[in-house]
Design an enzyme around this catalytic site. Structure first.
Site, PDB file in Angstrom:
ATOM      1  N   ASP A   1      -0.775   8.962  -6.391  1.00 20.29           N
ATOM      2  CA  ASP A   1      -0.523   8.007  -7.490  1.00 20.29           C
ATOM      3  C   ASP A   1      -1.591   8.031  -8.601  1.00 20.29           C
ATOM      4  OD1 ASP A   1       0.735   7.285  -4.999  1.00 20.29           O
ATOM      5  OD2 ASP A   1       1.318   5.361  -5.883  1.00 20.29           O
TER       6      ASP A   1
ATOM      7  N   GLU B   1       3.792   6.985 -10.795  1.00 22.46           N
ATOM      8  CA  GLU B   1       4.384   5.654 -10.976  1.00 22.46           C
ATOM      9  C   GLU B   1       3.442   4.627 -11.594  1.00 22.46           C
ATOM     10  OE1 GLU B   1       5.373   3.135  -7.735  1.00 22.46           O
ATOM     11  OE2 GLU B   1       3.322   3.101  -7.006  1.00 22.46           O
ATOM     12  N   ASN B   2       2.117   4.926 -11.571  1.00 20.15           N
ATOM     13  CA  ASN B   2       1.147   3.973 -12.130  1.00 20.15           C
ATOM     14  C   ASN B   2       0.431   4.520 -13.361  1.00 20.15           C
ATOM     15  OD1 ASN B   2       0.633   3.846  -8.776  1.00 20.15           O
ATOM     16  ND2 ASN B   2       1.285   1.965  -9.778  1.00 20.15           N
TER      17      ASN B   2
ATOM     18  N   ASN C   1       8.207   2.325  -6.523  1.00 19.60           N
ATOM     19  CA  ASN C   1       8.678   0.985  -6.880  1.00 19.60           C
ATOM     20  C   ASN C   1       8.321   0.563  -8.308  1.00 19.60           C
ATOM     21  OD1 ASN C   1       6.077   1.098  -5.435  1.00 19.60           O
ATOM     22  ND2 ASN C   1       5.936  -1.049  -6.016  1.00 19.60           N
ATOM     23  N   HIS C   2       7.339   1.212  -8.929  1.00 17.94           N
ATOM     24  CA  HIS C   2       6.980   0.833 -10.315  1.00 17.94           C
ATOM     25  C   HIS C   2       7.801   1.573 -11.377  1.00 17.94           C
ATOM     26  CE1 HIS C   2       3.738  -1.967  -9.618  1.00 17.94           C
ATOM     27  NE2 HIS C   2       3.236  -1.159  -8.698  1.00 17.94           N
TER      28      HIS C   2
ATOM     29  N   HIS D   1       7.448   7.267  -0.524  1.00 13.09           N
ATOM     30  CA  HIS D   1       6.690   6.197  -1.171  1.00 13.09           C
ATOM     31  C   HIS D   1       6.911   4.910  -0.379  1.00 13.09           C
ATOM     32  CE1 HIS D   1       4.549   4.837  -4.723  1.00 13.09           C
ATOM     33  NE2 HIS D   1       5.255   3.733  -4.644  1.00 13.09           N
TER      34      HIS D   1
ATOM     35  N   HIS E   1       1.934   5.363  -2.330  1.00  9.96           N
ATOM     36  CA  HIS E   1       2.140   3.928  -2.567  1.00  9.96           C
ATOM     37  C   HIS E   1       0.980   3.035  -2.148  1.00  9.96           C
ATOM     38  CE1 HIS E   1       3.991  -0.001  -3.097  1.00  9.96           C
ATOM     39  NE2 HIS E   1       3.779  -0.282  -1.829  1.00  9.96           N
TER      40      HIS E   1
ATOM     41  N   HIS F   1      -2.146   3.648  -2.059  1.00  9.05           N
ATOM     42  CA  HIS F   1      -3.328   3.971  -2.866  1.00  9.05           C
ATOM     43  C   HIS F   1      -4.586   4.146  -2.011  1.00  9.05           C
ATOM     44  CE1 HIS F   1      -1.543   2.319  -6.904  1.00  9.05           C
ATOM     45  NE2 HIS F   1      -0.708   3.082  -6.223  1.00  9.05           N
TER      46      HIS F   1
HETATM   47 FE   LIG Z   1       1.326   3.497  -6.698  1.00  9.36          FE
HETATM   48 FE   LIG Z   2       4.185   2.049  -5.285  1.00 13.20          FE
END
Ligand SMILES: [Fe+2]
Ligand SMILES: [Fe+2]
Length: 263
Positions: free
Chosen positions: A8, A39-40, A67-68, A156, A181, A183
């Site tokens: 991520d 995603e981040n 999810n982001h 994820h 996910h 991190h």
């Molecule tokens: Fe993430």
């Molecule tokens: Fe995530």
């Protein structure tokens, strides 16, 4: 074939360290294929088309998410641009495949790296997360259609048990199952008996002086008082987490997996 998977990428600090370190890593370690979870990328929340293209300019081949994915609404229009351009940048950004099938975007990309066909699958867990379709059976369905032998799965997910279970479930059927996910990198990288490289979480590429990427004062404060707070990215102790996976491109079996944390 040697695959690099980057965990991520969080905000500007994450993008900057990847930009600074990637070219050297590719040169020194002879990397063939690069996949990153983005995603981040946008200050911790989602990814914009411009940021996706910034990552593609670093020679990243495919961007996975989680999810982001919907945090930045522009990504929806970007996904709609895919039509008629099956290998363009918009097509090479994935959202989890086990989202409702009428959502924009796709959770599978099939491409060629030189003469080697490969596929990337993005899945999202269901334990302690939004309830999506079953990632296990979604993987089964996708694997029925994929012709490539080299197949990387980004799982994820929050729960270690769900990720490890998917690793065993897909052992021998895919080249690698890499977790994202949380991190937080885990030290359990290995090659499972039937030839699937596995790690529960690759870890974040971003600032480690916060709480999974966010300024620590804000998150600690939220635990103390429960008040809503706008999360801002931390800035210090930036690290890049990744795994290098070696595989036999003729049968897709992984032969070696190595975890990296660069600072
Ligand atoms: Fe993430
Ligand atoms: Fe995530």
């Amino acid at each position: 074939m040697r695959i690099l998977f980057i965990g991520d990428i969080f905000g500007r600090p994450g993008r900057t360290i990847v930009k600074d370190r990637l070219a050297g890593l590719v040169r020194e370690r002879d990397i063939d294929l690069i996949v990153a979870n983005g995603e981040n990328s946008a200050a911790g929340f989602g990814i914009t088309p411009a940021l996706a293209e910034e990552l593609f300019e670093l020679n990243i081949d495919v961007i996975t998410t989680g999810n982001h994915i919907w945090d930045k609404r522009e990504i929806v229009d970007y996904f709609h641009m895919v039509e008629g351009n099956g290998h363009g940048p918009a097509r090479r950004v994935l959202r989890p495949a086990n989202y409702p099938s009428d959502m924009p975007g796709s959770g599978l990309y099939e491409g060629m790296k030189g003469k080697v066909p490969y596929a990337v699958i993005n899945l999202q867990g269901r334990v302690f997360m939004a309830s999506n379709d079953d990632p296990f059976r979604t993987a089964d369905q996708l694997l029925q259609t994929i012709k490539a032998k080299v197949i990387l799965v980004d799982m994820h997910a929050e729960a270690t048990s769900e990720k490890i279970s998917l690793g065993w479930y897909l052992d021998g059927r895919v080249t690698a199952v890499v977790g994202t996910h949380t991190h937080v990198p885990t030290a359990d990288e290995r090659v499972l008996p039937k030839g699937t490289a596995y790690i529960t979480d690759v870890g974040m590429s971003g600032p480690y002086d916060g709480v999974i990427g966010v300024k620590k004062e804000l998150v600690v404060g939220k635990f103390l008082n429960g008040m809503p707070v706008r999360f801002e990215p931390a800035t210090g102790d930036v690290r890049m987490c990744a795994v290098i996976i070696d595989c036999d491109e003729n049968n897709g079996k992984a032969t070696k997996s190595e975890r990296l944390m660069l600072s």
